[in-house]
Scaffold this motif. Structure first.
Motif, PDB file in Angstrom:
ATOM      1  N   ILE A   1      -1.428  -1.142  -4.330  1.00  0.00           N
ATOM      2  CA  ILE A   1      -2.411  -0.065  -4.377  1.00  0.00           C
ATOM      3  C   ILE A   1      -1.774   1.252  -3.979  1.00  0.00           C
ATOM      4  CG2 ILE A   1      -4.590   0.808  -3.416  1.00  0.00           C
ATOM      5  CD1 ILE A   1      -5.463  -2.065  -2.995  1.00  0.00           C
ATOM      6  N   ALA A   2      -2.064   2.304  -4.738  1.00  0.00           N
ATOM      7  CA  ALA A   2      -1.647   3.664  -4.389  1.00  0.00           C
ATOM      8  C   ALA A   2      -2.868   4.420  -3.896  1.00  0.00           C
ATOM      9  CB  ALA A   2      -1.043   4.378  -5.601  1.00  0.00           C
ATOM     10  N   LEU A   3      -2.763   4.996  -2.723  1.00  0.00           N
ATOM     11  CA  LEU A   3      -3.819   5.840  -2.184  1.00  0.00           C
ATOM     12  C   LEU A   3      -3.446   7.297  -2.411  1.00  0.00           C
ATOM     13  CD1 LEU A   3      -6.424   6.198  -0.478  1.00  0.00           C
ATOM     14  CD2 LEU A   3      -4.933   6.283   1.536  1.00  0.00           C
TER      15      LEU A   3
ATOM     16  N   ASN B   1      -1.870  -5.769  10.147  1.00  0.00           N
ATOM     17  CA  ASN B   1      -1.867  -7.097   9.533  1.00  0.00           C
ATOM     18  C   ASN B   1      -0.596  -7.352   8.719  1.00  0.00           C
ATOM     19  OD1 ASN B   1      -4.664  -8.536   9.962  1.00  0.00           O
ATOM     20  ND2 ASN B   1      -5.118  -6.368   9.687  1.00  0.00           N
ATOM     21  N   ASN B   2       0.455  -6.597   9.047  1.00  0.00           N
ATOM     22  CA  ASN B   2       1.796  -6.831   8.479  1.00  0.00           C
ATOM     23  C   ASN B   2       1.871  -6.660   6.968  1.00  0.00           C
ATOM     24  OD1 ASN B   2       3.009  -7.513  11.037  1.00  0.00           O
ATOM     25  ND2 ASN B   2       1.949  -9.471  10.904  1.00  0.00           N
ATOM     26  N   ILE B   3       1.029  -5.765   6.439  1.00  0.00           N
ATOM     27  CA  ILE B   3       1.123  -5.396   5.026  1.00  0.00           C
ATOM     28  C   ILE B   3       1.991  -4.144   4.925  1.00  0.00           C
ATOM     29  CG2 ILE B   3      -0.193  -4.459   3.075  1.00  0.00           C
ATOM     30  CD1 ILE B   3      -2.491  -6.291   3.909  1.00  0.00           C
ATOM     31  N   ASN B   4       2.873  -4.123   3.970  1.00  0.00           N
ATOM     32  CA  ASN B   4       3.778  -2.977   3.812  1.00  0.00           C
ATOM     33  C   ASN B   4       2.992  -1.716   3.453  1.00  0.00           C
ATOM     34  OD1 ASN B   4       6.156  -4.401   4.309  1.00  0.00           O
ATOM     35  ND2 ASN B   4       6.390  -4.977   2.162  1.00  0.00           N
ATOM     36  N   VAL B   5       3.192  -0.654   4.237  1.00  0.00           N
ATOM     37  CA  VAL B   5       2.625   0.660   3.933  1.00  0.00           C
ATOM     38  C   VAL B   5       3.798   1.594   3.698  1.00  0.00           C
ATOM     39  CG1 VAL B   5       1.171   2.547   4.721  1.00  0.00           C
ATOM     40  CG2 VAL B   5       0.614   0.199   5.383  1.00  0.00           C
ATOM     41  N   ILE B   6       3.857   2.162   2.504  1.00  0.00           N
ATOM     42  CA  ILE B   6       5.044   2.907   2.075  1.00  0.00           C
ATOM     43  C   ILE B   6       4.673   4.345   1.746  1.00  0.00           C
ATOM     44  CG2 ILE B   6       6.901   3.005   0.358  1.00  0.00           C
ATOM     45  CD1 ILE B   6       6.247  -0.088  -0.059  1.00  0.00           C
ATOM     46  N   SER B   7       5.367   5.279   2.374  1.00  0.00           N
ATOM     47  CA  SER B   7       5.123   6.700   2.125  1.00  0.00           C
ATOM     48  C   SER B   7       5.876   7.178   0.888  1.00  0.00           C
ATOM     49  CB  SER B   7       5.568   7.522   3.350  1.00  0.00           C
ATOM     50  OG  SER B   7       5.503   8.902   3.068  1.00  0.00           O
TER      51      SER B   7
ATOM     52  N   LEU C   1       0.859  -1.187   0.000  1.00  0.00           N
ATOM     53  CA  LEU C   1       0.000   0.000   0.000  1.00  0.00           C
ATOM     54  C   LEU C   1       0.892   1.233   0.000  1.00  0.00           C
ATOM     55  CD1 LEU C   1      -2.771   1.402   0.252  1.00  0.00           C
ATOM     56  CD2 LEU C   1      -2.539   1.165   2.738  1.00  0.00           C
ATOM     57  N   TYR C   2       0.771   2.050  -1.051  1.00  0.00           N
ATOM     58  CA  TYR C   2       1.572   3.264  -1.180  1.00  0.00           C
ATOM     59  C   TYR C   2       0.708   4.488  -0.870  1.00  0.00           C
ATOM     60  CZ  TYR C   2       4.915   0.301  -3.674  1.00  0.00           C
ATOM     61  OH  TYR C   2       5.810  -0.681  -4.019  1.00  0.00           O
ATOM     62  N   ILE C   3       1.194   5.343   0.009  1.00  0.00           N
ATOM     63  CA  ILE C   3       0.513   6.596   0.334  1.00  0.00           C
ATOM     64  C   ILE C   3       1.219   7.685  -0.453  1.00  0.00           C
ATOM     65  CG2 ILE C   3      -0.272   8.115   2.171  1.00  0.00           C
ATOM     66  CD1 ILE C   3      -1.327   5.187   2.248  1.00  0.00           C
TER      67      ILE C   3
END
Length: 228
Positions: free
Chosen positions: A78-80, A103-109, A5-7
């Motif tokens: 996914i990009a938010l 839930n240990n999913i990568n969230v990347i800024s 998940l990309y922010i």
């Protein structure tokens, strides 16, 4: 393996204010979750990016969290993005970030434009310590909020619409006193302008102005005075 998940930060006005990394991510992900496809398509079309778009906004966030989460579990990156600036800053997004992280999913800024930092940098006010309020309550809780802000010993950052900005100026003067304020209009856009003065003078200046566009109001701490 789940997807990432990309922010992703997008421009707050000038379409050139986006990083090469952000454009790469928006091109490469499987899905872009956005507030308004009409707004996001202007940016994507400008950079010739074609991708799948889904709605993720204030109105559907609660029901979309599980849907976006399931997309991630299906190995979709996914990009938010928000309509402008950095997602999750007075914009929807924290719920899916919360669920993904837990839930240990990568969230990347993917950092970039932010109207908060843009306004602070050109406000002319001290920026060593600030409080980000965002939008004020429209009615219920407004008086209480101003009473809370009055106790802060730092620069306060407020977002405001052109429809309510004159009322907010009057409320600042009434609840906080004749503080020094910096009013930033239409950041990065053609009619960008900064007004730096005490609130009583700002009220007088705006008596002859029909406000348009987006505004960021920065309020100095109580004892701050403009240089003579």
């Amino acid at each position: 393996m789940p997807g990432d998940l990309y922010i992703v930060s997008t421009p707050i006005g000038n379409l050139k204010d986006i990083s090469h990394r952000a454009l790469t991510i928006l091109s490469d992900v499987d899905i872009i979750a956005c507030e308004d496809t009409r707004v996001s398509n202007k940016l994507l079309t400008h950079y010739k990016i074609k991708n799948k778009l889904i709605f993720y906004n204030d109105y559907n966030e609660r029901k979309m969290v599980d849907k976006v989460y399931n997309y991630l579990l299906e190995d979709n990156d996914i990009a938010l993005i928000s309509d402008a600036g950095t997602p999750c800053i007075s914009d929807p997004g924290y719920r899916i970030v919360n669920k993904a992280t837990l839930n240990n999913i990568n969230v990347i800024s993917i950092p970039g434009a932010s109207s908060v930092h843009a306004a602070l940098s050109i406000s002319g006010l001290p920026t060593d310590n600030y409080f980000f309020q965002g939008f004020l309550p429209k009615k219920k809780g407004r008086k209480t909020k101003f009473e809370q802000l009055k106790e802060l010993d730092c620069t306060i950052v407020i977002f405001e619409s052109p429809k309510r900005i004159k009322k907010t100026f009057k409320d600042i003067n009434f609840y906080l006193g004749n503080r020094v304020v910096s009013v930033c209009k239409e950041l990065t856009k053609l009619y960008e302008k900064v007004y730096l003065n005490d609130i009583e003078n700002i009220i007088n200046i705006f008596n002859d102005i029909s406000p348009k566009g987006e505004y960021v109001i920065l309020i100095a701490k109580e004892n701050y005075k403009l240089p003579i």
